[in-house]
Design an enzyme around this catalytic site. Structure first.
Site, PDB file in Angstrom:
ATOM      1  N   ASP A  13      36.681  47.684  29.958  1.00  0.00           N
ATOM      2  CA  ASP A  13      37.077  49.083  29.835  1.00  0.00           C
ATOM      3  C   ASP A  13      38.597  49.223  29.804  1.00  0.00           C
ATOM      4  OD1 ASP A  13      36.498  51.727  29.541  1.00  0.00           O
ATOM      5  OD2 ASP A  13      36.413  52.136  31.686  1.00  0.00           O
ATOM      6  N   ILE A  14      39.083  50.216  29.086  1.00  0.00           N
ATOM      7  CA  ILE A  14      40.520  50.474  29.006  1.00  0.00           C
ATOM      8  C   ILE A  14      40.794  51.808  29.703  1.00  0.00           C
ATOM      9  CG2 ILE A  14      42.458  50.951  27.432  1.00  0.00           C
ATOM     10  CD1 ILE A  14      41.129  49.144  25.387  1.00  0.00           C
ATOM     11  N   TYR A  73      48.601  28.670  16.731  1.00  0.00           N
ATOM     12  CA  TYR A  73      48.575  30.137  16.653  1.00  0.00           C
ATOM     13  C   TYR A  73      48.928  30.613  15.236  1.00  0.00           C
ATOM     14  CZ  TYR A  73      50.631  34.822  17.173  1.00  0.00           C
ATOM     15  OH  TYR A  73      50.972  36.131  16.995  1.00  0.00           O
ATOM     16  N   GLY A 104      43.367  39.142  20.052  1.00  0.00           N
ATOM     17  CA  GLY A 104      43.477  37.702  19.862  1.00  0.00           C
ATOM     18  C   GLY A 104      44.517  37.124  20.799  1.00  0.00           C
ATOM     19  N   SER A 160      51.245  37.318  11.692  1.00  0.00           N
ATOM     20  CA  SER A 160      52.459  37.028  12.464  1.00  0.00           C
ATOM     21  C   SER A 160      53.461  36.278  11.591  1.00  0.00           C
ATOM     22  CB  SER A 160      52.108  36.171  13.676  1.00  0.00           C
ATOM     23  OG  SER A 160      53.277  35.640  14.263  1.00  0.00           O
TER      24      SER A 160
END
Ligand SMILES: NC(=O)c1ccc[n+]([C@@H]2O[C@H](COP(=O)([O-])OP(=O)(O)OC[C@H]3O[C@@H](n4cnc5c(N)ncnc54)[C@H](O)[C@@H]3O)[C@@H](O)[C@H]2O)c1
Length: 259
Positions: free
Chosen positions: A35-36, A134, A71, A109
């Site tokens: 939950d946020i 990454y 991510g 990115s």
């Protein structure tokens, strides 16, 4: 009005972007592992894992645009990167296709080209040169965006985000900084711009020392950054000139930790 599904909404970028874009959409679904708290008006949370394709597809019902920001945002063991950033990103594109979503905005990115020497001027067409596992996972993400666009017509905007910070912090940031204000504007344009098809652009402010040519993608998005790292020299630490565009990420010993 537009319905958004946002992954990674509880993260560093998500918190800033959600506040900056608050009230601009009909509905914002925050798809998250847990939950946020402190939701903005119009936001709702769906708790689920990225690899739960059914829950993800159901959460995307009626969604126009997915913002995929979840991510691992740093170097990590490959197995972890593969699970979160590769399998997780595949699930996002697959669920978006199944649910009939119009567009995915993908948080790529600059570490996808972080292996290039600092100072070398780059557009978005040069071969990728990731600096980490990454960065390698972002190669997969941009490839998935291309595949799902070419084969199934899903629109995709890949944002090669620089360093998203309130102010630039080191010498490398003088070239790669993305201010909060410009980042919010960039994501707003990535959602709203028409007829984008498949598009890759750098998420970077109007830095005097930028290494990246954002033409024509920035014009296609009508992304007009206004901030320049040069105006914040007093906040920049006296670090060495970076060797690579990815800075410490390109170090063979780098295992994560420099965000
Ligand atoms: N912050 C930057 O300067 C920057 C620069 C380049 C790219 N990016 C990209 O932007 C995105 C957001 O970055 P951030 O700085 O906000 O990162 P962050 O680590 O603060 O937030 C990432 C969010 O993703 C969630 N997450 C991680 N793994 C997950 C998984 N397997 N399943 C579900 N949720 C998962 C985390 O819980 C977190 O809420 C990332 O994709 C990152 O690679 C960020």
């Amino acid at each position: 009005m537009t319905v958004i599904l946002y992954t990674g909404g509880g993260g560093r970028m998500g918190t800033v972007l959600r506040a900056g874009l608050s009230g601009e959409f009909e509905r914002v679904v925050l798809y998250a592992r847990r939950d946020i708290p402190d939701l903005n008006p119009g936001e709702e949370v769906v708790v689920g894992e990225l690899d739960d394709l059914d829950t993800l597809t159901n959460a995307m019902a009626g969604v126009d645009v997915v913002l995929h920001f979840a991510g691992i945002a740093d170097e990590a063991p490959f197995a972890d990167i593969a699970e979160s950033n590769i399998m997780g990103t595949w699930a996002i594109f697959e669920a978006a296709r199944r649910a009939g979503v119009r567009r995915v905005v993908y948080a790529s990115s600059h570490h996808i080209i972080g292996g290039y020497p600092a100072g070398q001027f780059l557009g978005t067409e040069e071969p990728v040169r990731p600096d980490t596992y990454y960065g390698l996972s972002k190669v997969f993400g941009e490839g998935a965006a291309r595949l799902y666009h070419d084969k199934w017509g899903l629109e995709a905007v890949c944002l090669r985000i620089g360093a998203f910070r309130p102010t630039p912090e080191d010498r490398r940031h003088l070239s790669v900084w993305l201010s909060h204000r410009d980042g919010i504007h960039l994501v707003r344009r990535a959602i709203a711009a028409e007829d984008v098809g498949f598009l890759v652009t750098y998420g970077v402010s109007a830095n005097t020392r930028s290494w990246w040519n954002n033409s024509p993608s920035a014009e296609l998005l009508a992304y007009h950054p206004v901030d320049d790292a040069e105006d914040h020299l007093s906040s920049v630490a006296e670090t060495d000139e970076p060797e690579h565009q990815g800075g410490p990420f390109a170090d063979p010993e780098y295992r994560g930790g420099v965000w």
